[in-house]
Design a protein around this motif. Structure first.
Motif, PDB file in Angstrom:
ATOM      1  N   PHE A 172     -15.604  16.437   5.367  1.00 24.40           N
ATOM      2  CA  PHE A 172     -15.105  16.700   4.016  1.00 24.40           C
ATOM      3  C   PHE A 172     -16.042  16.091   2.974  1.00 24.40           C
ATOM      4  O   PHE A 172     -16.624  15.020   3.182  1.00 24.40           O
ATOM      5  N   ASP A 173     -16.184  16.771   1.838  1.00 21.51           N
ATOM      6  CA  ASP A 173     -17.008  16.273   0.742  1.00 21.51           C
ATOM      7  C   ASP A 173     -16.227  15.201  -0.017  1.00 21.51           C
ATOM      8  O   ASP A 173     -15.388  15.508  -0.875  1.00 21.51           O
ATOM      9  N   ILE A 174     -16.498  13.928   0.291  1.00 18.52           N
ATOM     10  CA  ILE A 174     -15.718  12.837  -0.303  1.00 18.52           C
ATOM     11  C   ILE A 174     -15.987  12.661  -1.795  1.00 18.52           C
ATOM     12  O   ILE A 174     -15.207  11.994  -2.484  1.00 18.52           O
ATOM     13  N   ASN A 175     -17.057  13.258  -2.301  1.00 14.46           N
ATOM     14  CA  ASN A 175     -17.311  13.164  -3.735  1.00 14.46           C
ATOM     15  C   ASN A 175     -16.288  13.940  -4.556  1.00 14.46           C
ATOM     16  O   ASN A 175     -16.209  13.780  -5.770  1.00 14.46           O
ATOM     17  N   THR A 176     -15.502  14.783  -3.892  1.00 11.58           N
ATOM     18  CA  THR A 176     -14.453  15.517  -4.596  1.00 11.58           C
ATOM     19  C   THR A 176     -13.162  14.705  -4.704  1.00 11.58           C
ATOM     20  O   THR A 176     -12.213  15.136  -5.363  1.00 11.58           O
ATOM     21  N   ILE A 177     -13.119  13.537  -4.064  1.00  8.30           N
ATOM     22  CA  ILE A 177     -11.929  12.679  -4.141  1.00  8.30           C
ATOM     23  C   ILE A 177     -11.974  11.918  -5.464  1.00  8.30           C
ATOM     24  O   ILE A 177     -12.910  11.171  -5.736  1.00  8.30           O
ATOM     25  N   LYS A 178     -10.956  12.097  -6.280  1.00 11.54           N
ATOM     26  CA  LYS A 178     -10.944  11.523  -7.624  1.00 11.54           C
ATOM     27  C   LYS A 178     -10.069  10.279  -7.745  1.00 11.54           C
ATOM     28  O   LYS A 178     -10.271   9.468  -8.659  1.00 11.54           O
ATOM     29  N   SER A 179      -9.089  10.132  -6.869  1.00  6.56           N
ATOM     30  CA  SER A 179      -8.261   8.934  -6.888  1.00  6.56           C
ATOM     31  C   SER A 179      -7.633   8.735  -5.517  1.00  6.56           C
ATOM     32  O   SER A 179      -7.525   9.688  -4.727  1.00  6.56           O
ATOM     33  N   GLY A 180      -7.239   7.512  -5.251  1.00  6.45           N
ATOM     34  CA  GLY A 180      -6.638   7.205  -3.960  1.00  6.45           C
ATOM     35  C   GLY A 180      -5.520   6.196  -4.096  1.00  6.45           C
ATOM     36  O   GLY A 180      -5.567   5.304  -4.953  1.00  6.45           O
ATOM     37  N   PHE A 181      -4.524   6.352  -3.259  1.00  2.81           N
ATOM     38  CA  PHE A 181      -3.363   5.455  -3.228  1.00  2.81           C
ATOM     39  C   PHE A 181      -3.036   5.195  -1.762  1.00  2.81           C
ATOM     40  O   PHE A 181      -3.083   6.120  -0.942  1.00  2.81           O
ATOM     41  N   GLY A 182      -2.734   3.950  -1.437  1.00  2.23           N
ATOM     42  CA  GLY A 182      -2.391   3.661  -0.056  1.00  2.23           C
ATOM     43  C   GLY A 182      -1.526   2.427   0.082  1.00  2.23           C
ATOM     44  O   GLY A 182      -1.576   1.517  -0.757  1.00  2.23           O
ATOM     45  N   VAL A 183      -0.723   2.401   1.136  1.00  7.03           N
ATOM     46  CA  VAL A 183       0.127   1.257   1.459  1.00  7.03           C
ATOM     47  C   VAL A 183       0.004   0.980   2.948  1.00  7.03           C
ATOM     48  O   VAL A 183       0.025   1.911   3.765  1.00  7.03           O
ATOM     49  N   ALA A 184      -0.122  -0.295   3.313  1.00  3.18           N
ATOM     50  CA  ALA A 184      -0.177  -0.678   4.727  1.00  3.18           C
ATOM     51  C   ALA A 184       0.480  -2.037   4.913  1.00  3.18           C
ATOM     52  O   ALA A 184       0.345  -2.923   4.066  1.00  3.18           O
ATOM     53  N   PRO A 185       1.198  -2.236   6.024  1.00  6.48           N
ATOM     54  CA  PRO A 185       1.744  -3.557   6.338  1.00  6.48           C
ATOM     55  C   PRO A 185       0.618  -4.560   6.558  1.00  6.48           C
ATOM     56  O   PRO A 185      -0.529  -4.179   6.815  1.00  6.48           O
ATOM     57  N   ILE A 186       0.961  -5.833   6.477  1.00  5.20           N
ATOM     58  CA  ILE A 186       0.006  -6.913   6.730  1.00  5.20           C
ATOM     59  C   ILE A 186       0.415  -7.603   8.027  1.00  5.20           C
ATOM     60  O   ILE A 186       1.563  -8.035   8.180  1.00  5.20           O
ATOM     61  N   ALA A 187      -0.519  -7.711   8.951  1.00 10.38           N
ATOM     62  CA  ALA A 187      -0.200  -8.261  10.275  1.00 10.38           C
ATOM     63  C   ALA A 187      -0.033  -9.773  10.245  1.00 10.38           C
ATOM     64  O   ALA A 187      -0.737 -10.477   9.514  1.00 10.38           O
ATOM     65  N   PRO A 188       0.876 -10.292  11.068  1.00 16.54           N
ATOM     66  CA  PRO A 188       0.955 -11.743  11.265  1.00 16.54           C
ATOM     67  C   PRO A 188      -0.199 -12.201  12.150  1.00 16.54           C
ATOM     68  O   PRO A 188      -0.905 -11.371  12.733  1.00 16.54           O
ATOM     69  N   ILE A 189      -0.378 -13.491  12.276  1.00 14.67           N
ATOM     70  CA  ILE A 189      -1.399 -14.026  13.184  1.00 14.67           C
ATOM     71  C   ILE A 189      -0.809 -14.011  14.591  1.00 14.67           C
ATOM     72  O   ILE A 189       0.197 -14.676  14.862  1.00 14.67           O
ATOM     73  N   VAL A 190      -1.415 -13.245  15.487  1.00 15.99           N
ATOM     74  CA  VAL A 190      -0.849 -13.047  16.824  1.00 15.99           C
ATOM     75  C   VAL A 190      -1.693 -13.676  17.933  1.00 15.99           C
ATOM     76  O   VAL A 190      -1.327 -13.610  19.103  1.00 15.99           O
TER      77      VAL A 190
END
Length: 319
Positions: free
Chosen positions: A197-215
């Motif tokens: 995919f042509d990533i230069n066409t990406i104009k904005s990004g939004f993301g959510v991810a959990p944060i891992a504990p120390i395992v």
């Protein structure tokens, strides 16, 4: 042109001003370089992790802490929003510099990559190169770099050693875990680029991810931190594309397309005899992706989250 290293240096100045409050420790090497310990020997924590994340993204994103509902269990998470996705994520944040000097090894990310052009093909693709007198790097490593490492970085970035600034945290630390989850938007962009995919066409990004504990140690934590993105990371991109094959690219992007999807990454890595080249690279992607195309006014979504695998990876025991 935005200078990611100038923006990174401003964050470094903040970290040095608030050193005690954010539980980091700085020191100046004999060659004048500044090292900021965010979790190797220093306590570090969520504040240090936020600063590391800001450094990686060159302050070109709004980053906030939130929570993620993991099968009814609320766990800490991070949300990233950017209107400069290619420069912030690929031009700065992407961990594209394997630094090996003598017995020292660390994964380098952040603004300094744009001075050293690591890797050169990527910077050509996004048409970006920084011009700054200071090099700001984030290092994922369990050891603090010495003068030899700094000399190597300074040479590749064409700066004087006294103008090198390195913030360091191991994978097995709170700060390290935070900055890895903060790669949620970047991970999706990198996967989209890898499928053509042509990533230069990406104009904005939004993301959510959990944060891992120390395992466990760095290797165990590498598994759980990657699982946060692979199994519960969600992204949303706005693109200006306007071509009929967008739907196919979206289908190919999520981690669910990988042959290795379905078990904790540490298990997969162990079965591959801890050889990254035996692991399907397509696994390193968000679990679910949504893309809105402003050109065609169409939106597509693909993938699914898998909280059960992440709970297994975290090893949380109900008592």
């Amino acid at each position: 042109m935005i200078s990611v290293n100038e923006k990174g240096l401003a964050i470094i100045d903040e970290m040095l001003d608030w050193e005690d409050e954010i539980n980091v420790e700085s020191k100046q090497l004999e060659n004048g370089a500044t090292i900021i310990d965010c979790g190797v020997n220093a306590q570090g924590g969520y504040d240090a992790g936020m600063y590391l994340s800001r450094l990686c993204l060159a302050d070109l994103a709004e980053i906030t802490y939130t929570k993620f509902n993991l099968d009814g269990l609320p766990v800490p998470a991070i949300q990233v929003v950017t209107d400069h996705p290619t420069i912030a994520c690929m031009g700065s944040q992407y961990a594209g510099w394997r630094i090996s000097v003598g017995k020292y090894f660390g994964m380098g990310s952040g603004p300094a990559r744009a001075l050293g052009l690591k890797p050169k093909e990527l910077y050509k693709e996004i048409d970006y190169q920084d011009d700054a007198e200071a090099a700001v790097l984030v290092m994922e490593s369990g050891k603090l770099p010495d003068e030899g490492v700094v000399e190597y970085i300074a040479k590749h970035c064409s700066v004087d050693p006294e103008n090198v600034y390195i913030a360091v945290a191991p994978t097995a630390s709170i700060a390290g875990s935070v900055q890895i989850s903060a790669r949620i938007v970047e991970t999706g962009i990198h996967k989209m680029e890898s499928v053509g995919f042509d990533i230069n066409t990406i104009k904005s990004g939004f993301g959510v991810a959990p944060i891992a504990p120390i395992v466990g140690d760095d290797t165990k934590c590498m598994g759980s931190t990657n699982d946060c993105v692979i199994y519960c990371g969600e992204t949303y991109y706005t693109v200006d594309y306007g071509q009929d094959d967008l739907e196919e690219y979206v289908k190919k992007t999520p981690s669910t397309t990988s042959r290795d999807f379905g078990k904790p990454f540490y298990t997969t890595f162990k079965e591959a005899e801890f050889d990254f080249f035996k692991v399907d690279a397509g696994m390193f992607a968000p679990a679910r992706i949504t893309v809105n195309d402003v050109a065609s006014k169409k939106s597509y979504t693909a993938g699914r989250i898998n909280p059960g695998i992440l709970l297994e990876s975290f090893g949380i025991k109900e008592v």
